[in-house]
Design a protein around this motif. Sequence first.
Motif, mmCIF file in Angstrom:
data_model
loop_
_atom_site.group_PDB
_atom_site.id
_atom_site.type_symbol
_atom_site.label_atom_id
_atom_site.label_comp_id
_atom_site.label_asym_id
_atom_site.label_seq_id
_atom_site.Cartn_x
_atom_site.Cartn_y
_atom_site.Cartn_z
ATOM 1 N N UNK A 169 10.430 1.194 -5.174
ATOM 2 C CA UNK A 169 9.031 1.046 -4.779
ATOM 3 C C UNK A 169 8.306 0.491 -5.998
ATOM 4 N N UNK A 170 7.337 -0.406 -5.835
ATOM 5 C CA UNK A 170 6.602 -0.923 -6.992
ATOM 6 C C UNK A 170 6.085 0.214 -7.870
ATOM 7 N N UNK A 171 6.203 0.088 -9.186
ATOM 8 C CA UNK A 171 5.793 1.160 -10.106
ATOM 9 C C UNK A 171 4.376 1.673 -9.861
ATOM 10 N N UNK A 217 0.855 -1.187 0.000
ATOM 11 C CA UNK A 217 0.000 0.000 0.000
ATOM 12 C C UNK A 217 0.886 1.230 0.000
ATOM 13 N N UNK A 218 0.353 2.334 -0.519
ATOM 14 C CA UNK A 218 1.138 3.562 -0.555
ATOM 15 C C UNK A 218 1.483 4.037 0.856
ATOM 16 N N UNK A 219 0.537 3.906 1.782
ATOM 17 C CA UNK A 219 0.775 4.354 3.160
ATOM 18 C C UNK A 219 1.915 3.559 3.796
ATOM 19 N N UNK A 220 1.905 2.249 3.589
ATOM 20 C CA UNK A 220 2.948 1.402 4.173
ATOM 21 C C UNK A 220 4.291 1.672 3.502
ATOM 22 N N UNK A 221 4.280 1.892 2.195
ATOM 23 C CA UNK A 221 5.520 2.207 1.486
ATOM 24 C C UNK A 221 6.116 3.510 2.020
ATOM 25 N N UNK A 222 5.253 4.510 2.213
ATOM 26 C CA UNK A 222 5.717 5.797 2.734
ATOM 27 C C UNK A 222 6.280 5.629 4.139
ATOM 28 N N UNK A 223 5.618 4.817 4.972
ATOM 29 C CA UNK A 223 6.108 4.582 6.327
ATOM 30 C C UNK A 223 7.464 3.876 6.293
ATOM 31 N N UNK A 224 7.636 2.955 5.350
ATOM 32 C CA UNK A 224 8.914 2.255 5.213
ATOM 33 C C UNK A 224 10.039 3.233 4.911
ATOM 34 N N UNK A 225 9.807 4.115 3.941
ATOM 35 C CA UNK A 225 10.837 5.076 3.558
ATOM 36 C C UNK A 225 11.109 6.072 4.673
ATOM 37 N N UNK A 226 10.059 6.493 5.357
ATOM 38 C CA UNK A 226 10.241 7.403 6.495
ATOM 39 C C UNK A 226 11.081 6.762 7.593
ATOM 40 N N UNK A 227 10.950 5.449 7.752
ATOM 41 C CA UNK A 227 11.672 4.736 8.805
ATOM 42 C C UNK A 227 13.127 4.489 8.431
ATOM 43 N N UNK A 228 13.474 4.699 7.165
ATOM 44 C CA UNK A 228 14.866 4.537 6.754
ATOM 45 C C UNK A 228 15.106 3.467 5.721
ATOM 46 N N UNK A 229 14.064 2.761 5.285
ATOM 47 C CA UNK A 229 14.237 1.742 4.259
ATOM 48 C C UNK A 229 14.513 2.397 2.914
ATOM 49 N N UNK A 230 15.229 1.683 2.060
ATOM 50 C CA UNK A 230 15.494 2.191 0.704
ATOM 51 C C UNK A 230 14.684 1.429 -0.331
ATOM 52 N N UNK A 231 14.051 0.332 0.106
ATOM 53 C CA UNK A 231 13.258 -0.446 -0.824
ATOM 54 C C UNK A 231 11.993 -0.967 -0.182
ATOM 55 N N UNK A 232 10.969 -1.186 -1.000
ATOM 56 C CA UNK A 232 9.683 -1.692 -0.534
ATOM 57 C C UNK A 232 9.131 -2.572 -1.645
ATOM 58 N N UNK A 233 8.977 -3.873 -1.373
ATOM 59 C CA UNK A 233 8.574 -4.800 -2.428
ATOM 60 C C UNK A 233 7.481 -5.756 -1.952
ATOM 61 N N UNK A 234 6.739 -6.273 -2.919
ATOM 62 C CA UNK A 234 5.767 -7.332 -2.629
ATOM 63 C C UNK A 234 6.557 -8.609 -2.380
ATOM 64 N N UNK A 235 6.236 -9.313 -1.313
ATOM 65 C CA UNK A 235 6.980 -10.519 -0.948
ATOM 66 C C UNK A 235 6.884 -11.616 -2.002
ATOM 67 N N UNK A 236 5.855 -11.571 -2.834
ATOM 68 C CA UNK A 236 5.688 -12.591 -3.861
ATOM 69 C C UNK A 236 6.131 -12.110 -5.241
ATOM 70 N N UNK A 237 6.955 -11.071 -5.264
ATOM 71 C CA UNK A 237 7.515 -10.599 -6.535
ATOM 72 C C UNK A 237 8.392 -11.696 -7.134
#
Length: 209
Positions: A111-113, A72-92
């Motif tokens: 981040x997923x397109x 989700x966009x909200x979770x992706x944004x939270x990931x980046x705010x927390x310091x992550x550089x990547x956010x992916x679907x686990x089943x990619x």
Amino acid sequence: MAIYFISQGRDEIPRWREAFSDARLISPREIHARLVRGDCVWVMVDGEDWPQRVADLSRRGAVVGVMTHSPSAAEAFESLESGARGYVHALSAPEVLRQAQVVIMNQGIWVPPELMARVVGGTFRALGGRAQAHSQAEELQALTERERAVTLAVLEGHSNKEVARALGITERTVKAHLGAVFGKLGVRDRMQLVLRLSGLHAAMSDSGQ
């Protein structure tokens, strides 16, 4: 450089193992004893404390990516705010996971397109939006009027298709304008464009980040 995968669940992610055959599944407790600055750590979203774990690992010098079963966009944004550089679907697909790792290990953001436009828009607003962008007058003056219009629309979180519709041009033309903007401002993607026009890009370069 070591590659670790942290999950509080019992099962590994099959595609993760296929993508990174030399990686190690490790518990949150073990990682503190083994982590070396520059290691890559993938954190699974499987508990309320995952943002704190990401922030802690990032502060300790790890390159952190986040995996989730429900992007989700909200979770992706939270990931980046927390310091992550990547956010992916686990089943990619494994090749997507490997590509994501290459990007984050080379100071990029992954981040997923389908979520990138919304994440960029959220970041842009958090950093001051149009007011902050217009304060970077020298950067904007390097662009043509049409390039500036495309740039501001993209930074507000609109997809190429939405920008094309709003400006009465084709998606291909939007992509061409973005390519020109990236080249003129010396950035690789939308997220770097946000940082450039918020004044943070130079600060991060000066600090070695």
